[in-house]
Design a protein around this motif. Structure first.
Motif, PDB file in Angstrom:
ATOM      1  N   ASP A  86       0.881  -1.367   0.149  1.00  0.00           N
ATOM      2  CA  ASP A  86       0.061  -0.004  -0.073  1.00  0.00           C
ATOM      3  C   ASP A  86       0.875   1.226  -0.074  1.00  0.00           C
ATOM      4  OD1 ASP A  86      -2.453  -1.429  -0.048  1.00  0.00           O
ATOM      5  OD2 ASP A  86      -2.815  -0.990   2.241  1.00  0.00           O
ATOM      6  N   LYS A  87       1.942   1.323   0.765  1.00  0.00           N
ATOM      7  CA  LYS A  87       2.804   2.419   0.822  1.00  0.00           C
ATOM      8  C   LYS A  87       3.500   2.522  -0.673  1.00  0.00           C
ATOM      9  CE  LYS A  87       3.637   1.983   5.779  1.00  0.00           C
ATOM     10  NZ  LYS A  87       4.638   1.560   6.795  1.00  0.00           N
ATOM     11  N   HIS A  91       1.173   4.111  -2.939  1.00  0.00           N
ATOM     12  CA  HIS A  91       0.904   5.407  -2.674  1.00  0.00           C
ATOM     13  C   HIS A  91       2.008   6.337  -3.327  1.00  0.00           C
ATOM     14  CE1 HIS A  91      -0.504   9.056  -0.583  1.00  0.00           C
ATOM     15  NE2 HIS A  91       0.678   9.154  -0.209  1.00  0.00           N
TER      16      HIS A  91
END
Length: 151
Positions: free
Chosen positions: A82-83, A86
């Motif tokens: 997810d990081k 992003h």
């Protein structure tokens, strides 16, 4: 009686050596993580780099396969990816063959960063191990494999 005394001394020495080894390994790991973080200029964490590198080797990569390869929980893979999503380094898409499967691939920016970080890491590792002879590196690798139970 003397034999027991000798055994006790050997066990005390063995226990001390194991404690020393534990301390030394902890110190090396902390130093390695800090130095790698400094090298990556806080642009990306060591964990994120490991994930990028693993995805780059096998694209597209399923989350479950990545978790297995890195020996971490799938929930941890989800958090780190997810990081990376992003930050624009990874794409997450449903498989065209089976919509239940989620696949990870590197973006062009992720691929570029991974190659750049791999080069930095390789130079760092060469520098850190330059004081070791080839024979010492072979012995160190054998000892680590034995410790991992893969001798």
């Amino acid at each position: 009686m003397r034999l027991k005394w000798v055994v006790d001394i050997c066990m005390d020495r063995r226990q001390k050596l194991i404690r020393d080894l534990e301390l030394n390994v902890s110190t090396i790991i902390r130093r390695f993580k800090k130095e790698m973080s400094d090298l990556f200029d806080n642009n990306i964490t060591n964990h994120e780099f490991l994930f990028l590198h693993a995805v780059s080797k096998h694209q597209p990569q399923m989350i479950s396969a990545l978790a297995k390869e890195l020996d971490v929980a799938t929930s941890f893979v989800t958090v780190v990816t997810d990081k990376l999503i992003h930050k624009g380094y990874i794409h997450r898409e449903r498989s065209q063959k089976d919509r239940r499967i989620v696949e990870l691939t590197l973006t062009d920016e992720g691929n570029k960063l991974c190659k750049q970080m791999e080069k930095i890491k390789n130079e760092f590792m060469l520098k850190n191990f330059e004081k070791f002879t080839v024979e010492e590196l072979e012995i160190l690798n054998l000892l680590i494999l034995k410790w991992r139970g893969e001798e």
